[in-house]
Design a protein around this motif. Sequence first.
Motif, PDB file in Angstrom:
ATOM      1  N   GLU A 321       0.809  -1.212   0.000  1.00  0.00           N
ATOM      2  CA  GLU A 321       0.000   0.000   0.000  1.00  0.00           C
ATOM      3  C   GLU A 321       0.847   1.269   0.000  1.00  0.00           C
ATOM      4  OE1 GLU A 321      -2.669  -0.103   3.254  1.00  0.00           O
ATOM      5  OE2 GLU A 321      -3.384  -2.126   2.855  1.00  0.00           O
ATOM      6  N   ASP A 325      -0.361   6.756  -5.132  1.00  0.00           N
ATOM      7  CA  ASP A 325      -1.663   6.602  -5.782  1.00  0.00           C
ATOM      8  C   ASP A 325      -1.761   7.554  -6.976  1.00  0.00           C
ATOM      9  OD1 ASP A 325      -2.107   9.130  -4.752  1.00  0.00           O
ATOM     10  OD2 ASP A 325      -3.503   8.480  -3.210  1.00  0.00           O
ATOM     11  N   ARG A 331       1.354   6.677   1.634  1.00  0.00           N
ATOM     12  CA  ARG A 331       1.005   6.556   3.045  1.00  0.00           C
ATOM     13  C   ARG A 331       2.261   6.651   3.895  1.00  0.00           C
ATOM     14  NH1 ARG A 331      -2.369   1.752   6.197  1.00  0.00           N
ATOM     15  NH2 ARG A 331      -2.351   2.799   8.223  1.00  0.00           N
ATOM     16  N   SER A 379       7.080   3.134  -6.034  1.00  0.00           N
ATOM     17  CA  SER A 379       6.433   4.017  -7.007  1.00  0.00           C
ATOM     18  C   SER A 379       7.286   4.250  -8.233  1.00  0.00           C
ATOM     19  CB  SER A 379       6.100   5.359  -6.342  1.00  0.00           C
ATOM     20  OG  SER A 379       5.353   5.181  -5.160  1.00  0.00           O
TER      21      SER A 379
END
Length: 725
Positions: A321, A325, A331, A379
């Motif tokens: 996670e 995004d 996060r 990422s």
Amino acid sequence: MGPTRAQFIQYAPAALAVAAAAAGPWSALAAGAAGAGAWAIHASAPVLRSLIACGITATGCGIAAHQVLASGMNPLFALGLAVPAGAAALAHHRNTAEQFPALPATTATAGSGLSSQAQLIMAWWTEFICGPTKTEGRKLIQPGAELAQLAFDIGDDHMSFTGIITLPQGQQVRVKAADIAAVYGIPVSQVEMGDPKHFAPNALPVLVHLKKAAAAPQIAVGAPTTPEELWAAHVAIPEGAMPGTTLALTRYNGPLDWEGVATRDRRAIGTVNIQDLAGNLDLSTIQIALAPTDKPSQMGVRVMKEHALMHGTMLSSVADELAMDARGYVRLGTYIDANAALVPLAQPGSGARHLYLVGGSRSGKSGVLEQVLLSAHKSRIAVILASPQAGTIAGAGLAAYCGDGLDEAMGALRLAYALMLDREARYRSPSFPFTDPLIAFVIDEAHMLLVVSSPYHAEAKAIVEQLTRRSLKRGIGVVLATQTPLAEDLGNSSVIRSQLLIGGGAVFLRCAKGQGSLVGANAVQGAEGIDLSMIPDSWPGQAQKVAVRDMTGLDTTAAAKPEDGTFGLGYLLTPGSQAVQFRSLHLDVPPASLAGDPTPVAVEDCEAWRHRDAIAQTPVVDKRGKNMIGSLADLLAAAQQGPPATEQQRAATSPPGPAGPAAPTDGQELIKPRILELLREQSIPMTAETIARKLGTSAKNIKPRLTELKKRDEITNENGLWKAA
């Protein structure tokens, strides 16, 4: 219409004296009846004493007169005994003339005419304030100052009247609150008069509280109370942490587990000292969390029996996670309300984002940086790491370039600057998304490079200022970490911190005592009043557990748990919001083991990257730290020449003989980057003379270099006006 109470009290002794002369011993019964009647109508104690004395005197005179008449003596002697009785009646009349009956508690009657309260109030007002008085020789407060528009407010525990003090046109009201209080026998604080500036001079409103409602009883110390009562008794008082506020609960699960909103009527609450608030509520600072709202007159308050973030959130179960995004957020931890704490690493369609990180030793700062490295890796963001304090970042292996140590960290700064220049040359008008990867330039312990005492202070400050200003739209974000929010840690540069906060988020963790205040010169918009030194280093009771711990049989191999300390606990500030308490994710394993493929994300193949080793050794400013190399071509040329020799090296290698032509000064060598930087920052074309004046030199030195820059197609000239290409 029968006699009034005052008339009965005054003239009953006269009737008693006459009855004493006529009825003899029966006057005792009359005296008793008069005393009982006076008591029944609530006469004052002085009136009762005067009436009893008058009755006794009249009774004695009546008995003596009866005996004189019964013995056959001259009736004139019996008539003479009426003189003392009359004198007693006259003395009683004079005594009662100085006494005033208490106000009756009956309500005002409807219909025409004045009620008994109005009659009595007007009688006192006339007798003492405005006149005409019935008492000879009495001095009035202000003759003619009548009380008009009399109105009452009467309840079970209060009674007041209002009116307007009126005078003929041309006169001014001189009646004072103290005068009215003296007339009605009440404290001055119970008389409220209008401001003469807001009313006519001859008409002044007045409010008189004849009987004020009793104040609410104070909460007994130590008695069990509700949070609202506790707040009103200790926090909202003038010497409390939030004076003048009221508390409205939104959640209540017990005296040590509740949430609410503190509100101050039409005034901003301002800075709240959380230590004072904890003292008011008899709690530790770690049990209280404040959450500013959009309204300056409100402040969210949360009281926790056990801190909501005490047990933390493990990282290993949420590694997938951590990737960025679609909005560019990753996060970083968990908010106090259990929601995910997100920070931006990029802004899709516009470039990268900055991140400002503050935290002292053992505050969890390194853990946050390791999360940033892991999120960037997940990422597909390339990382350039500058770590002046060698060997402190566990995730250094995920960086495409790592400057470990003071000198190597300075080399990483130079490389990041060169990559920005390279991308500026290749992307004159950048259109996103980039074909090249985003870059996160991470500087740990940045104060070691930026403080004035650092050997690289001037160069590091110049590079970081340029990066924070210009790198975002080229896809390079700066993640800068220091130990305190003090300006000294950023080289006394207001540009660096302002650009970091404008260009991204901020993380504030615990700092040393006296070094964590975010007020005054260190104020940060959205984090007003926060003092990072107030974050404790351990949870409540942990120090006592350590003090009484039996070391025998202790498992020394057990891993540390989140509740063993407050590392990672602090405040997160995202663009356009208020700082909110949060805690970073807990690392139970090294980030490299969570990365999956530990191969670092590579930087694009470009001139700056291919010559990275030479660039890392090449200073980009002169000795004064004012003139920077402003183009990639100049930087590569300087890198090919190698690092500049010291004075001793030049003296040792230069052959003896006649001196050759003087070498150009540093200002002449590096004037072209200054010209280029000036034209890029200014949006208007300028003449050569204007450029020379702004750079503090002569036009003779500027014009040849303008020609050289034009040949490189870096600037243009239209009718004598120069501007960047």
